[in-house]
Design a protein around this motif. Structure first.
Motif, PDB file in Angstrom:
ATOM      1  N   ALA A 202       1.001  -1.130   0.256  1.00  0.00           N
ATOM      2  CA  ALA A 202       0.050  -0.130  -0.011  1.00  0.00           C
ATOM      3  C   ALA A 202       0.832   1.317  -0.036  1.00  0.00           C
ATOM      4  O   ALA A 202       0.477   2.364  -0.786  1.00  0.00           O
ATOM      5  CB  ALA A 202      -1.102  -0.084   1.007  1.00  0.00           C
ATOM      6  N   THR A 203       1.837   1.278   0.713  1.00  0.00           N
ATOM      7  CA  THR A 203       2.728   2.474   0.900  1.00  0.00           C
ATOM      8  C   THR A 203       3.296   2.804  -0.484  1.00  0.00           C
ATOM      9  O   THR A 203       3.297   3.924  -0.997  1.00  0.00           O
ATOM     10  CB  THR A 203       4.092   2.132   1.723  1.00  0.00           C
ATOM     11  N   LYS A 204       3.736   1.823  -1.367  1.00  0.00           N
ATOM     12  CA  LYS A 204       4.234   1.969  -2.741  1.00  0.00           C
ATOM     13  C   LYS A 204       3.350   2.400  -3.623  1.00  0.00           C
ATOM     14  O   LYS A 204       3.563   3.227  -4.218  1.00  0.00           O
ATOM     15  CB  LYS A 204       4.774   0.548  -3.133  1.00  0.00           C
ATOM     16  N   LYS A 205       2.200   1.773  -3.455  1.00  0.00           N
ATOM     17  CA  LYS A 205       0.928   2.163  -4.361  1.00  0.00           C
ATOM     18  C   LYS A 205       0.660   3.548  -4.196  1.00  0.00           C
ATOM     19  O   LYS A 205       0.208   4.191  -5.271  1.00  0.00           O
ATOM     20  CB  LYS A 205      -0.033   1.161  -4.228  1.00  0.00           C
ATOM     21  N   LEU A 206       0.797   4.020  -3.076  1.00  0.00           N
ATOM     22  CA  LEU A 206       0.213   5.359  -2.782  1.00  0.00           C
ATOM     23  C   LEU A 206       1.376   6.440  -2.837  1.00  0.00           C
ATOM     24  O   LEU A 206       1.039   7.568  -2.365  1.00  0.00           O
ATOM     25  CB  LEU A 206      -0.589   5.288  -1.416  1.00  0.00           C
ATOM     26  N   ASN A 207       2.595   6.118  -3.323  1.00  0.00           N
ATOM     27  CA  ASN A 207       3.671   6.778  -3.369  1.00  0.00           C
ATOM     28  C   ASN A 207       3.939   7.555  -2.103  1.00  0.00           C
ATOM     29  O   ASN A 207       4.531   8.461  -2.085  1.00  0.00           O
ATOM     30  CB  ASN A 207       3.396   7.995  -4.258  1.00  0.00           C
ATOM     31  N   ALA A 208       3.892   6.832  -0.853  1.00  0.00           N
ATOM     32  CA  ALA A 208       4.409   7.306   0.431  1.00  0.00           C
ATOM     33  C   ALA A 208       5.986   6.546   0.471  1.00  0.00           C
ATOM     34  O   ALA A 208       6.257   5.558  -0.191  1.00  0.00           O
ATOM     35  CB  ALA A 208       3.564   6.901   1.467  1.00  0.00           C
TER      36      ALA A 208
END
Length: 279
Positions: A202-208
């Motif tokens: 999720a972190t990668k998908k949301l560019n965090a």
């Protein structure tokens, strides 16, 4: 102590008929069954359940084997399993090993000797202890893993959708403005690994930006929104204590599983994923 022979002599019937009647066997005529049950009550007959179970190969009991019962998850699973078995006129037996290897081994060996009809296992968080489980897992009775599991053991598993749940928690943190996510899952068991991977995805998908626990000291930011996700409230507060400078200089948001007690401090807000134990 009254025996089957005593009831048989009092009713002038053979022992096999008495035994069938006491087990509500349909082959015994209803009127005969009434006579036998009345005579058994009159003679204060108490069945030898151990001998009966041995003869029919059933105990009408299921064991829940777990490290301890001092957490909400174990309590909830115990309560719900008991209610389900009660409806089927069966009993739940709790066995705890407290991560003592000798006790763990002894209990597992005992389960293979007809102690119960099946076993539900919540494996230890400590995978080293679960080497014992892998070696002595009963093979002659049904076994189901609850919540946690051992990857290489091919038995049924009942657990939450941990990866997806962790993704949802991480998305909640990012939507609250957190551009840095501290992934606080330890990966010391299959559940934690699933949650770690969910948070990472999720972190990668949301560019965090993802920060793992061993890299928190490298964060040099102020007035930033930082999200910390971990298994429990205890773990989150432990991470906070070990990173006081980071906590004091930034706006913190927490995310965890199962429950949260009290105020969100030192976080501004806490997101909690409550597992559906009934399902």
């Amino acid at each position: 102590m009254t025996k089957l022979r005593d009831i048989a002599e009092a009713c002038n019937l053979d022992i096999s008929t008495i035994s069938r009647a006491l087990q509500n066997d349909p082959r015994v005529k209803p009127q005969t069954k009434i006579i036998i049950l009345n005579k058994a009550a009159e003679l204060k007959y108490t069945p030898n359940l151990a001998a009966r179970n041995l003869a029919r190969g059933k105990t009408d009991s299921v064991v829940l084997l777990l490290p301890s019962i001092d957490d909400k998850l174990s309590l909830e699973i115990s309560k719900i399993a008991t209610k389900i078995l009660m409806k089927k006129s069966k009993d739940l037996v709790l066995l705890m090993h407290h991560d003592d290897r000798k006790t763990y081994q002894r209990v597992l060996e005992r389960l293979s000797h007809g102690y119960c009809d099946g076993v539900l296992i919540i494996p230890s968080v400590n995978e080293i202890q679960n080497e014992v489980l892998a070696e002595y897992l009963p093979e002659n009775i049904p076994v189901v893993f609850i919540d946690r599991w051992l990857k290489n053991l091919k038995v049924p598993i009942v657990t939450s959708d941990n990866k997806h749940a962790s993704e949802n928690l991480t998305e909640s943190l990012v939507k609250s403005g957190c551009h840095i996510i501290i992934n606080g899952f330890s990966q010391n068991n299959e559940v934690s690994r699933e949650r770690f991977n969910g948070a990472r995805y999720a972190t990668k998908k949301l560019n965090a930006k993802e920060i793992t626990l061993d890299n928190t000291k490298k964060i040099n930011t102020k007035n930033e929104h930082i999200g910390i996700i971990a298994n429990t409230q205890y773990t989150l507060l432990q991470i906070a204590r070990e990173n006081l400078k980071l906590i004091s200089e930034n706006e913190i948001y927490f995310a965890c599983f199962d429950e949260w007690h009290g105020e969100p401090f030192p976080a501004k807000k806490v997101f909690v994923c409550v597992q559906d134990f009934d399902s």
